[in-house]
Write a protein that holds these residues in place. Structure first.
Motif, short mmCIF file in Angstrom:
data_model
loop_
_atom_site.label_atom_id
_atom_site.label_comp_id
_atom_site.label_asym_id
_atom_site.label_seq_id
_atom_site.Cartn_x
_atom_site.Cartn_y
_atom_site.Cartn_z
N MET A 7 40.98 -13.73 21.52
CA MET A 7 42.33 -14.43 21.29
C MET A 7 42.91 -13.97 19.73
SD MET A 7 43.08 -15.57 24.25
CE MET A 7 44.29 -16.98 24.57
N THR A 32 37.83 -17.46 20.54
CA THR A 32 38.96 -17.67 19.47
C THR A 32 38.39 -17.82 18.30
OG1 THR A 32 40.81 -19.06 19.04
CG2 THR A 32 39.12 -20.22 20.22
N SER A 36 40.72 -24.20 19.67
CA SER A 36 39.86 -24.15 21.01
C SER A 36 40.61 -23.52 22.23
CB SER A 36 39.28 -25.46 21.32
OG SER A 36 40.35 -26.41 21.67
N ILE A 37 40.21 -23.22 23.17
CA ILE A 37 40.56 -22.84 24.45
C ILE A 37 40.52 -24.01 25.59
CG2 ILE A 37 40.86 -20.98 26.21
CD1 ILE A 37 39.87 -19.20 24.16
N THR A 40 39.23 -22.61 30.25
CA THR A 40 38.89 -21.04 30.18
C THR A 40 38.73 -20.54 31.60
OG1 THR A 40 38.17 -21.67 28.18
CG2 THR A 40 37.36 -19.51 28.86
N TYR A 52 48.21 -17.96 28.76
CA TYR A 52 47.63 -19.21 27.80
C TYR A 52 48.95 -19.20 26.90
CZ TYR A 52 43.04 -19.29 29.57
OH TYR A 52 41.97 -19.72 30.39
N TRP A 54 49.61 -20.99 22.89
CA TRP A 54 49.14 -21.55 21.70
C TRP A 54 49.96 -22.87 21.09
CZ3 TRP A 54 44.93 -22.11 18.79
CH2 TRP A 54 45.18 -22.77 17.54
N LYS A 60 45.12 -25.62 19.89
CA LYS A 60 44.58 -25.18 21.14
C LYS A 60 45.37 -24.29 21.94
CE LYS A 60 42.52 -29.49 21.40
NZ LYS A 60 42.28 -30.94 22.11
N TRP A 61 44.49 -23.70 22.74
CA TRP A 61 45.23 -22.74 23.75
C TRP A 61 45.20 -23.32 25.04
CZ3 TRP A 61 47.57 -18.21 22.43
CH2 TRP A 61 47.28 -17.43 21.53
N TYR A 62 46.42 -23.25 25.67
CA TYR A 62 46.41 -24.08 26.82
C TYR A 62 46.63 -23.14 28.08
CZ TYR A 62 46.55 -28.41 24.68
OH TYR A 62 46.19 -29.68 24.19
N LYS A 63 46.02 -23.08 29.07
CA LYS A 63 46.28 -22.37 30.14
C LYS A 63 47.55 -22.83 30.94
CE LYS A 63 44.30 -20.75 34.78
NZ LYS A 63 43.83 -21.57 35.83
#
Length: 64
Positions: A7, A32, A36-37, A40, A52, A54, A60-63
């Motif tokens: 990422m 990353t 955090s992700i 995943t 995703y 940010w 954090k990365w969110y789906k």
């Protein structure tokens, strides 16, 4: 097929990343350097996109 995706190292607030593959990926790793992700994915179906976003406030990365 296996694939590792890094990422962005300096993500911007609300930046989106879309991941799609023309062929299936049976072993996917998302990495990353910051934060955090969440949620995943570990594989991809051919032609199906995963996105995703940010969030700076939570690092954090969110789906989505």
């Amino acid at each position: 097929a296996t694939l590792t995706i890094n990422m962005p190292t300096v993500p911007r607030d609300k930046q989106k990343v879309t991941i799609v593959s023309v062929g299936g990926v049976t072993a996917l790793t998302l990495a990353t350097a910051v934060g955090s992700i969440l949620n995943t994915v570990t594989s991809l179906v051919a032609g199906v996109a995963v996105r995703y976003v940010w969030l700076d406030s939570q690092s954090k990365w969110y789906k989505i």
